[in-house]
Design an enzyme around this catalytic site. Structure first.
Site, mmCIF file in Angstrom:
data_model
loop_
_atom_site.group_PDB
_atom_site.id
_atom_site.type_symbol
_atom_site.label_atom_id
_atom_site.label_comp_id
_atom_site.label_asym_id
_atom_site.label_seq_id
_atom_site.Cartn_x
_atom_site.Cartn_y
_atom_site.Cartn_z
ATOM 1 N N LYS A 189 -3.260 -18.612 21.109
ATOM 2 C CA LYS A 189 -4.586 -19.091 20.674
ATOM 3 C C LYS A 189 -5.488 -19.425 21.865
ATOM 4 O O LYS A 189 -6.720 -19.305 21.766
ATOM 5 C CB LYS A 189 -4.437 -20.290 19.735
ATOM 6 N N TYR A 221 2.447 -20.039 20.054
ATOM 7 C CA TYR A 221 1.182 -20.030 19.298
ATOM 8 C C TYR A 221 0.034 -20.600 20.143
ATOM 9 O O TYR A 221 -1.081 -20.057 20.149
ATOM 10 C CB TYR A 221 1.400 -20.853 18.032
HETATM 11 N N1 LIG Z 1 -4.321 -23.064 8.510
HETATM 12 C C1 LIG Z 1 -4.617 -23.723 9.618
HETATM 13 O O1 LIG Z 1 -4.540 -24.949 9.676
HETATM 14 C C2 LIG Z 1 -5.086 -22.969 10.833
HETATM 15 C C3 LIG Z 1 -5.513 -23.709 11.939
HETATM 16 C C4 LIG Z 1 -5.936 -23.050 13.083
HETATM 17 C C5 LIG Z 1 -5.929 -21.673 13.131
HETATM 18 N N2 LIG Z 1 -5.508 -20.945 12.055
HETATM 19 C C6 LIG Z 1 -5.520 -19.494 12.173
HETATM 20 O O2 LIG Z 1 -6.305 -18.944 11.146
HETATM 21 C C7 LIG Z 1 -5.796 -17.668 10.767
HETATM 22 C C8 LIG Z 1 -5.511 -17.645 9.264
HETATM 23 O O3 LIG Z 1 -4.616 -18.679 8.961
HETATM 24 P P1 LIG Z 1 -4.163 -19.060 7.469
HETATM 25 O O4 LIG Z 1 -3.828 -20.496 7.480
HETATM 26 O O5 LIG Z 1 -5.128 -18.522 6.490
HETATM 27 O O6 LIG Z 1 -2.767 -18.256 7.408
HETATM 28 P P2 LIG Z 1 -1.981 -17.574 6.168
HETATM 29 O O7 LIG Z 1 -0.562 -17.507 6.609
HETATM 30 O O8 LIG Z 1 -2.290 -18.255 4.891
HETATM 31 O O9 LIG Z 1 -2.611 -16.111 6.136
HETATM 32 C C9 LIG Z 1 -2.426 -15.223 7.202
HETATM 33 C C10 LIG Z 1 -2.540 -13.804 6.680
HETATM 34 O O10 LIG Z 1 -2.320 -12.913 7.812
HETATM 35 C C11 LIG Z 1 -1.514 -11.849 7.352
HETATM 36 N N3 LIG Z 1 -0.784 -11.219 8.455
HETATM 37 C C12 LIG Z 1 0.244 -11.740 9.167
HETATM 38 N N4 LIG Z 1 0.687 -10.842 10.052
HETATM 39 C C13 LIG Z 1 -0.074 -9.727 9.905
HETATM 40 C C14 LIG Z 1 -0.066 -8.462 10.531
HETATM 41 N N5 LIG Z 1 0.810 -8.169 11.503
HETATM 42 N N6 LIG Z 1 -0.979 -7.546 10.130
HETATM 43 C C15 LIG Z 1 -1.868 -7.834 9.138
HETATM 44 N N7 LIG Z 1 -1.902 -9.022 8.516
HETATM 45 C C16 LIG Z 1 -1.004 -9.944 8.880
HETATM 46 C C17 LIG Z 1 -0.551 -12.505 6.362
HETATM 47 O O11 LIG Z 1 0.063 -11.540 5.519
HETATM 48 C C18 LIG Z 1 -1.466 -13.467 5.630
HETATM 49 O O12 LIG Z 1 -2.052 -12.887 4.488
HETATM 50 C C19 LIG Z 1 -4.564 -17.438 11.639
HETATM 51 O O13 LIG Z 1 -4.910 -16.707 12.782
HETATM 52 C C20 LIG Z 1 -4.165 -18.845 12.008
HETATM 53 O O14 LIG Z 1 -3.406 -18.853 13.181
HETATM 54 C C21 LIG Z 1 -5.084 -21.576 10.903
#
Ligand SMILES: NC(=O)c1ccc[n+]([C@@H]2O[C@H](COP(=O)([O-])OP(=O)(O)OC[C@H]3O[C@@H](n4cnc5c(N)ncnc54)[C@H](O)[C@@H]3O)[C@@H](O)[C@H]2O)c1
Length: 249
Positions: A154, A150
């Site tokens: 990222k 990851y």
């Molecule tokens: N939550 C955190 O603390 C955090 C921190 C830093 C970065 N992020 C990044 O932010 C973004 C959103 O995170 P989140 O916490 O809302 O995650 P989440 O898991 O709640 O939502 C992610 C969404 O992406 C969809 N998804 C996964 N694989 C997919 C694919 N192959 N095609 C289409 N859709 C797909 C999932 O079905 C889900 O609805 C991600 O890229 C994550 O890495 C999150």
């Protein structure tokens, strides 16, 4: 003229909040996720607030599905000139336990997914002579135990973003990355479960670690995305904005 935005991973979490926010900003929004059904709630929330939205099912790592999805958005909502590459997954494990599949799956969704989506959307942006690309990075890009895959993805998103900024700038397209810290979503809920703590304790711990004394919420990230997509952000490109409640990851 109403601009059209695509938000990937828009069924829940940061993607759903961003889709809603961009709709409030006045864009027509395509909510893309693995299935169209999973985006029903996001679309309903946008429509209830008076916005225009379309649910589209596509795996962002699947080239044919991505092409079809972007074509459909262009036909039904209008040429997409805003793209938020937000879809993501975790496959955390210490390096010695990380499988080939853990590595490949994370690269496929984050990096290949962002590449395929951006390649399909840039055509519309270049034609329009205007565009906004926002990529989701993470504070994990700076290194995080159990996240070799990851963190690499990222950090890769940041290099990808800067290169898009250089290549597409002359067409009126900006590209920026948001690197969130800890945000309360199903993704971090699953992490708490995996490491065996309650989500409440996990959120409480992360809130104490953050300089602002609270955990992030999806709307914090949506607000940053809204700014990068705005007209007035046209001279801001190739940047990585850490939205992490403080200066440190
Ligand atoms: N939550 C955190 O603390 C955090 C921190 C830093 C970065 N992020 C990044 O932010 C973004 C959103 O995170 P989140 O916490 O809302 O995650 P989440 O898991 O709640 O939502 C992610 C969404 O992406 C969809 N998804 C996964 N694989 C997919 C694919 N192959 N095609 C289409 N859709 C797909 C999932 O079905 C889900 O609805 C991600 O890229 C994550 O890495 C999150």
């Amino acid at each position: 003229m109403t601009r059209t935005a695509i938000v990937t991973g828009a069924a829940r979490g940061i993607g759903a909040a961003t889709a809603l926010r961009l709709a409030q900003d006045g864009y027509a929004v395509a909510a893309v996720d693995l299935s169209a059904e999973s985006c029903a709630e996001t679309v309903a929330a946008i429509e209830a607030a008076g916005g225009r939205a379309l649910a589209v099912g596509a795996d962002v790592a699947d080239s044919a599905a991505v092409s079809a999805a972007v074509d459909r958005v262009a036909e039904e909502l209008g040429a997409p000139t805003i793209l938020v590459n937000n879809a993501g997954i975790l496959r955390d494990n210490l390096l010695f336990k990380m499988t080939d599949d853990d590595w490949d799956a994370v690269m496929a969704v984050h990096l290949r997914g962002a590449f395929l989506m951006t390649r399909a959307v840039q055509k519309h942006q270049v034609e329009a002579g205007w565009g906004r690309i926002v990529n989701l990075s993470s504070t994990s890009a700076l290194g995080n135990r159990g996240q070799a895959n990851y963190a690499a993805a990222k950090a890769g998103m940041q290099g990808f973003t800067k290169t898009l900024a250089i290549e597409l700038g002359r067409y009126g397209v900006t590209a920026n990355a948001i690197a969130p810290g800890f945000i309360v979503t199903d993704m971090t809920r699953a992490t708490a479960e995996r490491i065996g703590v309650t989500f409440e304790d996990f959120v409480g711990h992360m809130a104490k670690e953050a300089a602002v004394g609270r955990a992030g919420v999806p709307e914090d990230i949506a607000a940053a995305a809204s700014y990068f997509c705005s007209e007035e952000a046209g001279f801001v490109s190739g940047q990585v904005l850490y939205v992490a409640g403080g200066p440190k990851a």
